[in-house]
Design an enzyme around this catalytic site. Structure first.
Site, PDB file in Angstrom:
ATOM      1  N   GLU A 125       0.851  -1.193   0.000  1.00 38.01           N
ATOM      2  CA  GLU A 125       0.000   0.000   0.000  1.00 38.01           C
ATOM      3  C   GLU A 125       0.880   1.233   0.000  1.00 38.01           C
ATOM      4  OE1 GLU A 125      -2.988   0.154   3.070  1.00 38.01           O
ATOM      5  OE2 GLU A 125      -3.113   2.340   2.982  1.00 38.01           O
ATOM      6  N   GLU A 183      -2.768  11.477   2.822  1.00 39.20           N
ATOM      7  CA  GLU A 183      -3.881  11.321   3.740  1.00 39.20           C
ATOM      8  C   GLU A 183      -3.948  12.557   4.629  1.00 39.20           C
ATOM      9  OE1 GLU A 183      -4.810   7.114   5.202  1.00 39.20           O
ATOM     10  OE2 GLU A 183      -2.621   7.163   5.125  1.00 39.20           O
TER      11      GLU A 183
END
Length: 272
Positions: free
Chosen positions: A149, A154
């Site tokens: 990932e 974010e």
């Protein structure tokens, strides 16, 4: 995007890396080394381009509050030259909060290159927008975190001026408390557009905001447990509400609706 977390996870272990290569030289943009492979400039109103984007649907991960809808323009649409991902408190079909998560799996795979997304973030306690990637093998049975990932960006609404870049692998992930990442404070990313990018090589991944490098994750050459990033990945754009990280300080539902605006997505390969 911290997928498949079951419990609320404490703050990530932060791995701070200077933006240098393994030889200690400062990493540079090296103007002219990139060739555009594909892009979406979101210039046609309506649903996102079905040749590029598919949808997640339902309550997917992290005990988040939103239900992700499929092909519902209230939650994902192109208008005025932007992709709009909108989280709403609208009780659609009995789901109190709705939003969207779109991805390129099965349509656009990426292995190495420069991936950049220009975006303006939503804000408010409980929001959790992201630009991230999973290995294609996640869809074919390898599972997380072995698939790899890459969290290009974010942001959590209770800390609105800070953006994060993170890596998750079998050896390094938030469940083990070993995730590798760094963060950067920006000037009101909810009022201003920034370009969030990675430059992904066979020996490292560099994380950048407006071409400022703030994290390098290096290939330790210890195999797939630390470097599953020699395999194709797909891109995900989503706006979560609450959940294991976004909801650590609760959710202020009075902030809804919130819009996450994406100006463009561009993917480049290295000129050889």
């Amino acid at each position: 995007m911290k997928n498949l977390a079951i419990l609320i996870i404490p703050l990530l272990q932060v791995f701070i890396a200077a933006c240098t290569s393994s030889q200690g030289k400062v990493a540079e943009a090296e103007t002219g080394k990139w060739k555009l492979v594909w892009e979406d400039n979101f210039d046609k109103d309506g649903l996102p381009d079905p040749e590029i984007w598919s949808y997640e649907e339902g309550y997917v991960r992290n005990r988040e509050a939103q239900y992700y809808t499929r092909e519902r323009t209230e939650n994902a649409r192109v208008e005025n030259g932007h992709l709009v991902i909108e989280a709403r408190k609208d009780n659609w079909e009995g789901n109190e909060i709705t939003s969207a998560s779109i991805h390129t799996y099965g349509k656009k795979s990426i292995r190495y290159g420069r991936i950049e997304v220009r975006a303006k973030l939503p804000t408010g306690r409980g929001t959790w927008p992201a630009i991230w990637m999973l290995g294609n093998s996640f869809q074919t049975g390898t599972g997380w975190p072995a698939c790899g990932e890459i969290d290009i960006m974010e942001n959590v609404g209770y800390d609105p001026d800070v953006v994060h870049g993170n890596i998750h692998t079998k050896s390094y992930n938030h469940v083990l408390g070993t995730a590798k990442g760094n963060k950067l404070t920006l000037d009101r990313p909810y009022d201003n557009f920034y370009t969030y990018a990675i430059e992904w090589y066979d020996d490292r991944i560099e994380f950048l905001v407006d071409d400022e490098c703030y994290l390098v994750y290096e290939n330790e050459k210890e195999g797939a447990d630390t470097w599953p990033f020699d395999q194709p990945h797909y891109l995900i754009l989503n706006l979560a509400i609450g959940g294991g990280w976004g909801g650590q300080h609760g959710v202020d539902e009075s902030i809804l609706p919130q819009k996450y605006l994406i100006d463009y997505v561009r993917v480049y390969e290295m000129v050889k």
